[in-house]
Design a protein around this motif. Structure first.
Motif, PDB file in Angstrom:
ATOM      1  N   UNK A   1       0.816  -1.215   0.000  1.00  0.00           N
ATOM      2  CA  UNK A   1       0.000   0.000   0.000  1.00  0.00           C
ATOM      3  C   UNK A   1       0.848   1.263   0.000  1.00  0.00           C
ATOM      4  N   UNK A   2       2.117   1.121  -0.376  1.00  0.00           N
ATOM      5  CA  UNK A   2       2.966   2.306  -0.483  1.00  0.00           C
ATOM      6  C   UNK A   2       2.616   3.081  -1.746  1.00  0.00           C
ATOM      7  N   UNK A   3       2.829   4.377  -1.699  1.00  0.00           N
ATOM      8  CA  UNK A   3       2.737   5.189  -2.903  1.00  0.00           C
ATOM      9  C   UNK A   3       4.032   5.019  -3.699  1.00  0.00           C
ATOM     10  N   UNK A   4       3.908   4.801  -5.013  1.00  0.00           N
ATOM     11  CA  UNK A   4       5.068   4.588  -5.875  1.00  0.00           C
ATOM     12  C   UNK A   4       5.328   5.849  -6.694  1.00  0.00           C
TER      13      UNK A   4
ATOM     14  N   UNK B   1      16.313  19.113  -2.904  1.00  0.00           N
ATOM     15  CA  UNK B   1      15.181  19.705  -3.612  1.00  0.00           C
ATOM     16  C   UNK B   1      14.347  18.631  -4.307  1.00  0.00           C
ATOM     17  N   UNK B   2      15.011  17.652  -4.923  1.00  0.00           N
ATOM     18  CA  UNK B   2      14.271  16.564  -5.578  1.00  0.00           C
ATOM     19  C   UNK B   2      13.483  15.756  -4.557  1.00  0.00           C
ATOM     20  N   UNK B   3      14.092  15.519  -3.393  1.00  0.00           N
ATOM     21  CA  UNK B   3      13.371  14.816  -2.328  1.00  0.00           C
ATOM     22  C   UNK B   3      12.175  15.638  -1.878  1.00  0.00           C
ATOM     23  N   UNK B   4      12.347  16.931  -1.728  1.00  0.00           N
ATOM     24  CA  UNK B   4      11.243  17.798  -1.323  1.00  0.00           C
ATOM     25  C   UNK B   4      10.097  17.732  -2.334  1.00  0.00           C
ATOM     26  N   UNK B   5      10.434  17.710  -3.612  1.00  0.00           N
ATOM     27  CA  UNK B   5       9.414  17.598  -4.654  1.00  0.00           C
ATOM     28  C   UNK B   5       8.700  16.249  -4.577  1.00  0.00           C
ATOM     29  N   UNK B   6       9.453  15.194  -4.275  1.00  0.00           N
ATOM     30  CA  UNK B   6       8.840  13.873  -4.142  1.00  0.00           C
ATOM     31  C   UNK B   6       7.878  13.834  -2.961  1.00  0.00           C
ATOM     32  N   UNK B   7       8.265  14.466  -1.863  1.00  0.00           N
ATOM     33  CA  UNK B   7       7.389  14.519  -0.688  1.00  0.00           C
ATOM     34  C   UNK B   7       6.130  15.324  -1.020  1.00  0.00           C
ATOM     35  N   UNK B   8       6.281  16.396  -1.802  1.00  0.00           N
ATOM     36  CA  UNK B   8       5.118  17.183  -2.209  1.00  0.00           C
ATOM     37  C   UNK B   8       4.179  16.348  -3.073  1.00  0.00           C
ATOM     38  N   UNK B   9       4.743  15.537  -3.976  1.00  0.00           N
ATOM     39  CA  UNK B   9       3.914  14.653  -4.803  1.00  0.00           C
ATOM     40  C   UNK B   9       3.168  13.650  -3.932  1.00  0.00           C
ATOM     41  N   UNK B  10       3.842  13.117  -2.918  1.00  0.00           N
ATOM     42  CA  UNK B  10       3.193  12.207  -1.972  1.00  0.00           C
ATOM     43  C   UNK B  10       2.030  12.909  -1.277  1.00  0.00           C
ATOM     44  N   UNK B  11       2.228  14.168  -0.894  1.00  0.00           N
ATOM     45  CA  UNK B  11       1.191  14.910  -0.189  1.00  0.00           C
ATOM     46  C   UNK B  11      -0.053  15.153  -1.013  1.00  0.00           C
ATOM     47  N   UNK B  12       0.077  15.093  -2.343  1.00  0.00           N
ATOM     48  CA  UNK B  12      -1.087  15.288  -3.204  1.00  0.00           C
ATOM     49  C   UNK B  12      -1.868  14.005  -3.451  1.00  0.00           C
ATOM     50  N   UNK B  13      -1.360  12.883  -2.988  1.00  0.00           N
ATOM     51  CA  UNK B  13      -2.054  11.608  -3.197  1.00  0.00           C
ATOM     52  C   UNK B  13      -3.221  11.456  -2.219  1.00  0.00           C
ATOM     53  N   UNK B  14      -4.219  10.693  -2.632  1.00  0.00           N
ATOM     54  CA  UNK B  14      -5.313  10.291  -1.739  1.00  0.00           C
ATOM     55  C   UNK B  14      -5.138   8.819  -1.447  1.00  0.00           C
ATOM     56  N   UNK B  15      -4.823   8.506  -0.215  1.00  0.00           N
ATOM     57  CA  UNK B  15      -4.534   7.120   0.166  1.00  0.00           C
ATOM     58  C   UNK B  15      -5.772   6.515   0.795  1.00  0.00           C
ATOM     59  N   UNK B  16      -6.363   5.526   0.114  1.00  0.00           N
ATOM     60  CA  UNK B  16      -7.631   4.940   0.579  1.00  0.00           C
ATOM     61  C   UNK B  16      -7.455   3.563   1.192  1.00  0.00           C
TER      62      UNK B  16
END
Length: 247
Positions: free
Chosen positions: A212-215, A228-243
């Motif tokens: 159930x990890x986000x890929x 900065x790339x890690x920060x962008x990846x974390x931002x992408x994770x924050x936009x996910x909806x985990x159900x």
């Protein structure tokens, strides 16, 4: 849902949901070197620098645990000289960075069958994990001679032994019983798995843990992956909806 591609990366938001546990398949060292007409060893050296940058950035962000895929059980198939270079870089990393990990209260863990390495390297790894075992801060797990299929096979064998010896019944085997025997049993659940270099596969890494990890698959070659790339990846994770299977 289709796994995320590099196009999902965007400038990081000021406040995003923070994953507790981030794992990274660090891919692209060789291609980084080839693009610059350098030997592969140069790419691996820059990859070690990326490890330093990214793990420091993860600690600064407050990420509780990071797991890095450093050497897979399939990497033995590489040329003997390259394997030797990788082992040398691991030795250098332990010598040069262990004091910082101790000072920063980082707990160092190794997952995988690292005891196949040379005795001196095994002793260095044991000493490093021992020196940080009492630390209470962020957890840094390094996957060395790790393969998820072998990990799961080992869990199955151990459960079979326990049933055979009468220590447990077949009915006692459930997902929790399996998780308790995984190499990652003492890590938080995996929230985000990143692979660099544009490849979109898991390569026998944390197959159970990634259920159930986000890929997130990004085009950036590992030596170019930074805070900065890690920060962008974390931002992408924050936009996910985990159900997690719900609505």
């Amino acid at each position: 849902m289709k796994p995320a591609a590099a196009t999902d990366l965007a400038p990081a938001a000021a406040t995003v949901a923070l994953p507790r546990h981030v794992a990274i398949i660090m891919d692209g060292n060789g291609r980084w070197a080839k693009k610059r007409h350098l030997p592969r060893l140069a790419g691996h050296k820059m990859g070690v620098e990326a490890v330093r940058k990214v793990t420091r950035a993860g600690r600064a962000m407050g990420i509780e645990a990071m797991t890095l895929y450093a050497f897979s059980s399939e990497n033995w198939r590489r040329p003997e000289e390259e394997v030797g270079d990788l082992m040398g870089l691991l030795r250098h990393f332990i010598r040069s960075d262990l004091d910082e990990l101790v000072r920063e209260n980082v707990r160092l863990r190794v997952i995988g069958d690292y005891r196949r390495f040379s005795p001196d390297l095994v002793a260095m790894i044991d000493d490093a994990t021992g020196r940080t075992s009492a630390n209470t801060g962020p957890l840094l797990a390094i996957a060395l001679n790790y393969g998820s299929q072998a990990e799961l096979a080992g869990v199955a064998q151990e459960l079979a032994r326990r049933v055979r010896d009468g220590a447990m019944a077949i009915e006692d085997i459930d997902t929790q019983a399996i998780e308790n025997l995984l190499d990652t049993h003492d890590l938080p659940p995996l929230d985000l798995l990143i692979r660099t270099s544009g490849e979109q596969r898991l390569s026998n890494f944390l197959l159970w843990q990634a259920a159930y990890a986000e890929l997130l698959f990004v085009d950036t070659l590992w030596p170019d992956f930074d805070a900065e790339t890690l920060s962008q990846a974390i931002a992408a994770f924050g936009r996910r909806q985990r159900r997690f299977g719900g609505l």
